[in-house]
Motif scaffolding. Structure first.
Motif, PDB file in Angstrom:
ATOM      1  N   ILE A  35       7.990  97.117  21.745  1.00 32.01           N
ATOM      2  CA  ILE A  35       8.044  95.753  21.198  1.00 32.01           C
ATOM      3  C   ILE A  35       6.841  95.556  20.281  1.00 32.01           C
ATOM      4  CG2 ILE A  35       7.806  93.299  21.757  1.00 32.01           C
ATOM      5  CD1 ILE A  35       9.555  93.676  24.124  1.00 32.01           C
ATOM      6  N   PHE A  36       7.101  95.018  19.109  1.00 31.24           N
ATOM      7  CA  PHE A  36       6.012  94.721  18.180  1.00 31.24           C
ATOM      8  C   PHE A  36       5.845  93.199  18.107  1.00 31.24           C
ATOM      9  CE2 PHE A  36       3.953  94.237  14.037  1.00 31.24           C
ATOM     10  CZ  PHE A  36       2.921  95.152  14.178  1.00 31.24           C
ATOM     11  N   ASN A  37       4.723  92.719  18.632  1.00 31.77           N
ATOM     12  CA  ASN A  37       4.484  91.270  18.662  1.00 31.77           C
ATOM     13  C   ASN A  37       3.882  90.797  17.343  1.00 31.77           C
ATOM     14  OD1 ASN A  37       5.049  90.305  21.530  1.00 31.77           O
ATOM     15  ND2 ASN A  37       3.844  92.166  21.855  1.00 31.77           N
ATOM     16  N   ILE A  38       4.430  89.699  16.842  1.00 28.07           N
ATOM     17  CA  ILE A  38       3.912  89.143  15.583  1.00 28.07           C
ATOM     18  C   ILE A  38       3.456  87.705  15.827  1.00 28.07           C
ATOM     19  CG2 ILE A  38       4.450  88.533  13.191  1.00 28.07           C
ATOM     20  CD1 ILE A  38       6.520  90.750  13.166  1.00 28.07           C
ATOM     21  N   ALA A  39       2.158  87.481  15.653  1.00 23.72           N
ATOM     22  CA  ALA A  39       1.603  86.129  15.777  1.00 23.72           C
ATOM     23  C   ALA A  39       1.161  85.684  14.384  1.00 23.72           C
ATOM     24  CB  ALA A  39       0.432  86.126  16.750  1.00 23.72           C
ATOM     25  N   LYS A  43      12.056  79.721   8.048  1.00 25.36           N
ATOM     26  CA  LYS A  43      13.406  79.489   8.598  1.00 25.36           C
ATOM     27  C   LYS A  43      14.360  80.633   8.312  1.00 25.36           C
ATOM     28  CE  LYS A  43      13.824  74.475   8.830  1.00 25.36           C
ATOM     29  NZ  LYS A  43      14.102  73.335   7.960  1.00 25.36           N
ATOM     30  N   LYS A  44      14.040  81.449   7.308  1.00 29.99           N
ATOM     31  CA  LYS A  44      14.945  82.541   6.930  1.00 29.99           C
ATOM     32  C   LYS A  44      14.866  83.718   7.901  1.00 29.99           C
ATOM     33  CE  LYS A  44      14.329  81.410   2.067  1.00 29.99           C
ATOM     34  NZ  LYS A  44      13.747  81.833   0.788  1.00 29.99           N
ATOM     35  N   TYR A  45      13.912  83.683   8.845  1.00 32.29           N
ATOM     36  CA  TYR A  45      13.669  84.862   9.693  1.00 32.29           C
ATOM     37  C   TYR A  45      13.950  84.603  11.168  1.00 32.29           C
ATOM     38  CZ  TYR A  45      11.425  86.520   5.479  1.00 32.29           C
ATOM     39  OH  TYR A  45      11.198  86.896   4.192  1.00 32.29           O
ATOM     40  N   PHE A 100      15.133  89.249  19.121  1.00 34.76           N
ATOM     41  CA  PHE A 100      15.756  88.568  20.259  1.00 34.76           C
ATOM     42  C   PHE A 100      16.473  87.293  19.804  1.00 34.76           C
ATOM     43  CE2 PHE A 100      12.192  91.126  21.507  1.00 34.76           C
ATOM     44  CZ  PHE A 100      12.679  91.855  22.588  1.00 34.76           C
ATOM     45  N   GLY A 101      16.596  87.134  18.491  1.00 36.47           N
ATOM     46  CA  GLY A 101      17.313  85.985  17.931  1.00 36.47           C
ATOM     47  C   GLY A 101      16.497  84.709  17.884  1.00 36.47           C
ATOM     48  N   ASN A 102      15.187  84.836  18.159  1.00 31.77           N
ATOM     49  CA  ASN A 102      14.347  83.626  18.160  1.00 31.77           C
ATOM     50  C   ASN A 102      13.709  83.384  16.787  1.00 31.77           C
ATOM     51  OD1 ASN A 102      14.673  83.085  20.989  1.00 31.77           O
ATOM     52  ND2 ASN A 102      13.401  84.891  21.340  1.00 31.77           N
ATOM     53  N   PRO A 103      13.526  82.109  16.447  1.00 29.70           N
ATOM     54  CA  PRO A 103      12.912  81.795  15.147  1.00 29.70           C
ATOM     55  C   PRO A 103      11.415  82.140  15.127  1.00 29.70           C
ATOM     56  CG  PRO A 103      13.297  79.782  16.391  1.00 29.70           C
ATOM     57  CD  PRO A 103      13.901  80.901  17.196  1.00 29.70           C
ATOM     58  N   VAL A 104      10.841  82.110  13.935  1.00 30.40           N
ATOM     59  CA  VAL A 104       9.401  82.350  13.759  1.00 30.40           C
ATOM     60  C   VAL A 104       8.610  81.315  14.565  1.00 30.40           C
ATOM     61  CG1 VAL A 104       7.541  82.182  12.059  1.00 30.40           C
ATOM     62  CG2 VAL A 104       9.642  83.386  11.476  1.00 30.40           C
ATOM     63  N   PHE A 106       8.332  87.337  17.916  1.00 31.41           N
ATOM     64  CA  PHE A 106       7.368  86.345  17.422  1.00 31.41           C
ATOM     65  C   PHE A 106       6.709  85.673  18.615  1.00 31.41           C
ATOM     66  CE2 PHE A 106      10.455  86.150  13.729  1.00 31.41           C
ATOM     67  CZ  PHE A 106       9.606  86.786  12.834  1.00 31.41           C
ATOM     68  N   ILE A 107       5.384  85.603  18.595  1.00 33.29           N
ATOM     69  CA  ILE A 107       4.671  84.933  19.694  1.00 33.29           C
ATOM     70  C   ILE A 107       3.596  83.990  19.135  1.00 33.29           C
ATOM     71  CG2 ILE A 107       5.056  86.825  21.349  1.00 33.29           C
ATOM     72  CD1 ILE A 107       2.092  87.624  20.958  1.00 33.29           C
ATOM     73  N   THR A 108       3.205  83.030  19.965  1.00 34.36           N
ATOM     74  CA  THR A 108       2.062  82.190  19.607  1.00 34.36           C
ATOM     75  C   THR A 108       0.796  82.910  20.090  1.00 34.36           C
ATOM     76  OG1 THR A 108       2.111  81.036  21.722  1.00 34.36           O
ATOM     77  CG2 THR A 108       3.389  80.050  19.915  1.00 34.36           C
ATOM     78  N   VAL A 109      -0.345  82.434  19.657  1.00 23.82           N
ATOM     79  CA  VAL A 109      -1.601  83.084  20.053  1.00 23.82           C
ATOM     80  C   VAL A 109      -1.782  83.034  21.577  1.00 23.82           C
ATOM     81  CG1 VAL A 109      -4.115  82.852  19.926  1.00 23.82           C
ATOM     82  CG2 VAL A 109      -2.762  82.873  17.834  1.00 23.82           C
TER      83      VAL A 109
END
Ligand SMILES: [Zn+2]
Length: 313
Positions: free
Chosen positions: A5-9, A48-50, A54-58, A303-306
């Motif tokens: 899994i690659f987490n993007i914050a 919004k385009k991404y 897991f189908g979750n928004p940014v 996508f994750i928050t800090v």
């Protein structure tokens, strides 16, 4: 962290326009907020385009200025939280995070300069935190302005209830009349700082209970750099300057933490800057680079928050 899994914050510092003192309009004059009024809606439209794997928004972590400079200018440290309250509350409802972004300045002979005196810093942090709570916000993550930090700040943040901080720029040192940045020896990944040296992981019994999550630093080279230089990942940087560094980072790491400012995606400056694009189209190009590289490497994007880093260790 889970290897595949690659987490993007993605984080945004809600600073005033022309916040970058190297662009000749430093923190002195009247503050402008086109970044909030015009830049943030543009960013939101783009995000919004991404969707992640897991189908979750940014998800965005918004670091909002609450500090004694705003108090000095607008008579309330939490001016931005209050004035744009509806915006922040809507973001929180959507799963974004609101973080605290204090710039620690003092006024000297009419000029705002970096505050470095520990007792004043402590007082400023206490007062601004109180203003945030009174405004109805209770952030648990922070980023100190100008990448400034100290042992005293780290300890005071912890005392106030902050659980996670994302100020570190590993390896960056600049100490002169304008800046006081010292992240010498700081690791590239999350760590609990030593009580006696905020820049380094603490050993058992010498740790502050705040998780420091450094900004991702990648190799970049602009036309004015003599050799390549590690810079933080700013989505408003030109894609051709970042692309190779971004791809290498994704290959070798399991998370990316970016930092951007809402004003640097707007054509506010009438200049053609080799690094900063002032163009929302470059933000999209950078996001596309990140996502397509993850797909090629078969890393699942999340996508994750800090604050979610607290549960990733
Ligand atoms: Zn800032």
């Amino acid at each position: 962290m889970n290897r595949d899994i690659f987490n993007i914050a993605l984080t945004i510092d809600v600073d005033s326009d022309f916040f970058d003192s190297s662009l000749s309009q430093p923190m002195k004059g009247e503050m402008q907020w086109n970044g909030i009024e015009t830049g943030i809606p543009l960013l939101v439209e783009t995000f919004k385009k991404y969707k992640d794997s897991f189908g979750n928004p940014v998800k965005i972590t918004w670091f909002i200025r609450v500090d004694n400079q705003l108090k000095g200018i607008y008579e309330h440290a939490a001016y931005l939280l209050i004035k744009y309250r509806k915006l922040w509350e809507k973001f929180e409802e959507n799963g974004d995070e609101i973080g605290w972004h204090p710039h620690l300045y003092r006024k000297l002979e009419g000029k705002w300069i970096q505050e470095t005196r520990p007792s004043y810093i402590k007082q400023d942090l206490k007062e601004s935190y109180k203003a945030m709570i009174e405004a109805g916000f209770c952030p648990i993550c922070s980023r100190i302005g100008e990448a400034f930090h100290s042992n005293e700040i780290m300890i005071e943040l912890f005392r106030l209830g902050i659980k996670i901080d994302s100020t570190a720029m590993p390896g960056r040192v600049r100490i002169d009349t304008e800046r006081h940045i010292d992240w010498k020896g700081t690791p590239y990944g999350p760590y609990y700082p030593s009580m006696t040296d905020y820049r380094l992981p603490g050993k058992k019994g010498d740790r502050i209970g705040i998780l420091e999550v450094p900004m991702s630093m990648i190799e970049t080279k602009t036309e004015y750099d003599k050799k390549s230089l590690k810079r933080y990942v700013d989505l408003s940087f030109r894609n051709h300057v970042m692309k190779d560094g971004l791809e290498a980072h994704i290959r070798n790491n399991d998370y990316l933490l970016s930092i951007s400012h809402p004003s640097t995606i707007l054509p506010l400056y009438n200049i053609n800057h080799p690094l900063v694009s002032y163009d929302i189209a470059e933000v999209e190009k950078n996001l596309n680079t990140i996502i397509s590289k993850c797909n090629i490497l078969e890393k699942r994007i999340q996508f994750i928050t800090v604050s979610e880093f607290l549960y990733k260790k």
